[in-house]
Scaffold this active site. Structure first.
Site, PDB file in Angstrom:
ATOM      1  N   SER A   1       0.426  -1.521  -0.134  1.00  0.00           N
ATOM      2  CA  SER A   1      -0.327  -0.127  -0.001  1.00  0.00           C
ATOM      3  C   SER A   1       0.831   1.646  -0.127  1.00  0.00           C
ATOM      4  O   SER A   1       1.704   1.056  -0.784  1.00  0.00           O
ATOM      5  CB  SER A   1      -1.046  -0.151   1.006  1.00  0.00           C
ATOM      6  OG  SER A   1      -2.334   0.576   1.122  1.00  0.00           O
TER       7      SER A   1
ATOM      8  N   ASP B   1     -10.217  -4.594  -3.881  1.00  0.00           N
ATOM      9  CA  ASP B   1      -9.309  -4.168  -2.557  1.00  0.00           C
ATOM     10  C   ASP B   1     -10.583  -3.149  -2.251  1.00  0.00           C
ATOM     11  O   ASP B   1     -10.442  -2.220  -2.912  1.00  0.00           O
ATOM     12  CB  ASP B   1      -8.044  -3.603  -3.462  1.00  0.00           C
ATOM     13  CG  ASP B   1      -7.311  -2.790  -2.865  1.00  0.00           C
ATOM     14  OD1 ASP B   1      -7.743  -2.492  -1.525  1.00  0.00           O
ATOM     15  OD2 ASP B   1      -6.390  -3.319  -2.471  1.00  0.00           O
TER      16      ASP B   1
ATOM     17  N   HIS C   1      -6.978  -6.346   0.625  1.00  0.00           N
ATOM     18  CA  HIS C   1      -6.553  -4.979   0.342  1.00  0.00           C
ATOM     19  C   HIS C   1      -5.661  -5.625   1.949  1.00  0.00           C
ATOM     20  O   HIS C   1      -4.830  -5.499   2.615  1.00  0.00           O
ATOM     21  CB  HIS C   1      -6.598  -3.879   0.770  1.00  0.00           C
ATOM     22  CG  HIS C   1      -5.772  -2.658   0.916  1.00  0.00           C
ATOM     23  ND1 HIS C   1      -4.491  -2.707  -0.773  1.00  0.00           N
ATOM     24  CD2 HIS C   1      -4.812  -2.019   1.572  1.00  0.00           C
ATOM     25  CE1 HIS C   1      -4.296  -1.136  -0.185  1.00  0.00           C
ATOM     26  NE2 HIS C   1      -4.680  -1.277   1.165  1.00  0.00           N
TER      27      HIS C   1
END
Length: 282
Positions: free
Chosen positions: A151, A228, A260
């Protein structure tokens, strides 16, 4: 040599996971990091090393504990170094007000705008201070050094590798923020850390770096889940298009049922350690 305090030490997968603290000259406050040393390093052998960067709100412990990377790093005889995601307890006004700015949200950049510029220097900490420190303390081979992240940390890993390809020999990312200058997360952080200077954004946006001619000599591995919850903000398609335009080798793997979370990371992490082992042990 910098004084380093051991906060915890745990036998794991034939090696050792350790959490340490030192006074950082780049950050101006004490900084913590985690490290996994495989059995080869414990025996004194110089080993390849991959720096692993966590996402928003994570700490120096998160990736090592949750990703299952240690197991596969041990199989390949690779060390892992996990920095924190920001400096902490700096006294900077507003650093604890919001989850996506300040504490836990350093975005792996060097802030140039007050008050953040006094301590929020994660780009230099990761590229200069932390590798120098860990390679002086442990048998890590600085000529075989890779970087990966999740991320916000995936963004940081891509930026580091594209800006300094001679320093980071391999690179991969998990659900990275690919085009931060056009999304709310990135614009908020960049406005604060850079005082609204758009020229600085080009140095910290993987898509813009590729468009401006920055490349890495190896293939970049990226995994992205299509379930996600942040997919619209991650902009993987922008990274793919920029890579095509400049000829950067990029393996963007999309997963229909993945989100995610660290469950997604656990699903693909073995491939990422194999990717780094192939490049660092060639």
């Amino acid at each position: 040599m910098t004084d380093v305090e051991t906060l915890g030490q745990h036998a794991c997968c034939g090696g050792s996971v350790r959490f340490l603290r030192h006074q950082s000259s780049e950050l101006g406050v004490p900084a913590t990091f985690g490290i996994f040393l495989p059995k080869e390093a414990l025996a004194g052998e110089k080993v390849p090393v991959v720096h692993v960067l966590g996402g928003l709100t994570c700490t120096h412990e998160t990736f090592l504990i949750k990703s299952n990377a240690v197991r596969f790093a041990a199989e390949h005889g690779i060390a892992l170094v996990a920095p924190d995601t920001s400096p902490r307890n700096t006294g900077t006004a507003g650093e604890d007000d919001e989850y996506d700015l300040g504490t836990g949200a350093g975005f792996y950049v060097d802030a140039t705008h007050a008050p953040w510029s006094a301590h929020y220097r994660m780009e230099s900490y990761i590229r200069k201070e932390l590798p120098a420190l860990t390679e002086s303390l442990f048998p890590l081979d600085g000529n075989r050094r890779g970087i990966m992240g999740h991320s916000m940390g995936g963004m940081g890993a891509l930026n580091q590798a594209l800006n300094h390809p001679e320093f980071w020999k391999t690179v991969s990312a998990l659900a990275p923020i690919c085009h931060p200058s056009v999304i709310p997360w990135g614009r908020k952080a960049f406005d604060a850390y850079f005082g609204g200077d758009p020229a600085k954004w080009k140095e910290c946006d993987p898509t813009l770096l590729l468009r401006s001619g920055h490349q890495h000599p190896t293939s970049i591995l990226v995994d992205q889940g299509l379930q996600d919850q942040y997919l619209a903000d991650l902009r993987p398609d922008a990274l793919v298009e920029a890579a095509k335009e400049c000829g950067q080798a990029l393996d963007m793997r999309r997963h229909d049922d993945s989100d995610h979370s660290y469950w997604f990371i656990q699903t693909v992490i073995a491939d990422h350690l194999s990717h780094h082992a192939k490049g660092l042990k060639a």
